[in-house]
Design an enzyme around this catalytic site. Structure first.
Site: not given
Ligand code: PGA
Length: 257
Positions: A10, A96, A166, A215, A236
């Site tokens: 990110k 995304h 996701e 997550s 993420g």
């Molecule tokens: P996260 O993000 O693992 O922090 O939940 C995953 C993503 O948004 O690709």
């Protein structure tokens, strides 16, 4: 088939130096692991520097987004798939939910998928519902996303596509967010396979990997891979910590034995 583990950094970290340190930390942990393919997707501005750090035989690079315009031209602020390719990106995340929340539509995502596939970059196409309603409408929502994002895509190029499921509510950082449970992911992964086969025919859709994101941590990674019907993970927050990400990679490496 190797398990695919994608790191979505990110809008992190703050500097090229920090990006280099995380990259090297992850590279060290991968060591001799051989059953996984690891893709790091940093902010595009770090791609060149990371590609010069060596180790691209162990780690692939990817971008977090790309322009729907393929090459060069009067498109202020855009970075094309061709440019990303020159910076050694082999993959690009498209659609995304954090970009969709800023106004990206399935029509735009579709153009990005086509641009990536025709330029030889592998798109990691993100889909997933915002709410998992009791009536099951979220399945129809996901099917529509698949059909709209893959409209007019050359079927012979689908072998280079990665589908990332996701569920938006599972992505860390949201209010009350928590990971899906692997059994529900299994049901969705099967549904996505069916939708892809209906859309493109089994011959072309059969090899598309489906990965899970939302997550993911060292505690649930193994379960998603063994019970979730997916062949990879999109990570993420926990991909920015080489120790925690290293444990996720170890779980993926083991799950393939
Ligand atoms: P996260 O993000 O693992 O922090 O939940 C995953 C993503 O948004 O690709």
């Amino acid at each position: 088939m190797k398990k695919l583990v994608v790191a979505n950094w990110k809008m992190n970290p703050y500097s090229t130096e920090e990006a280099g340190a995380i990259f090297n930390g992850i590279k060290g942990i991968i060591g001799e692991m051989s059953k996984i393919e690891v893709v790091i997707c940093p902010p595009s501005i770090y791609l060149d520097a990371l590609s010069r750090q060596g180790g691209l035989n162990k780690i692939r690079l990817g971008a977090q987004d790309a322009s729907p315009f393929e090459n060069v031209g009067p498109h202020t602020g855009e970075v094309s798939v061709q440019m990303l390719k020159k910076s050694e990106a082999e993959y690009v995340i498209v659609g995304h939910s954090e970009r969709r929340a800023m106004g990206e539509t399935d029509t735009i995502v579709n153009k990005k998928v086509i641009a990536a596939l025709s330029s030889g970059i592998k798109p990691i196409l993100c889909i997933g519902e915002e709410v998992r309603d009791a009536g099951g409408e979220f399945f129809n929502f996901v099917k529509r996303q698949i059909d709209d994002c893959l409209k007019n895509v050359d079927k012979t190029l689908l072998k280079n596509l990665v589908m990332a499921y996701e569920p938006v509510w599972a992505i860390s950082g949201g209010k009350d967010s928590s990971a899906d449970n692997p059994e529900a992911t299994f049901e969705m992964a099967e549904f996505i396979k069916k939708c892809l086969a209906e859309h493109a025919g089994e011959v072309y859709s059969g090899k598309i990997p489906i990965i899970y994101g939302g997550s993911v941590s060292s505690k649930n990674a193994g379960d998603f891979l063994s019970k979730g019907g997916v062949s990879g993970l999109l990570v993420g927050k926990n991909s920015l910590d080489p120790v925690e990400f290293g444990k996720i990679l170890e779980a993926a490496e083991k799950s393939n034995v």
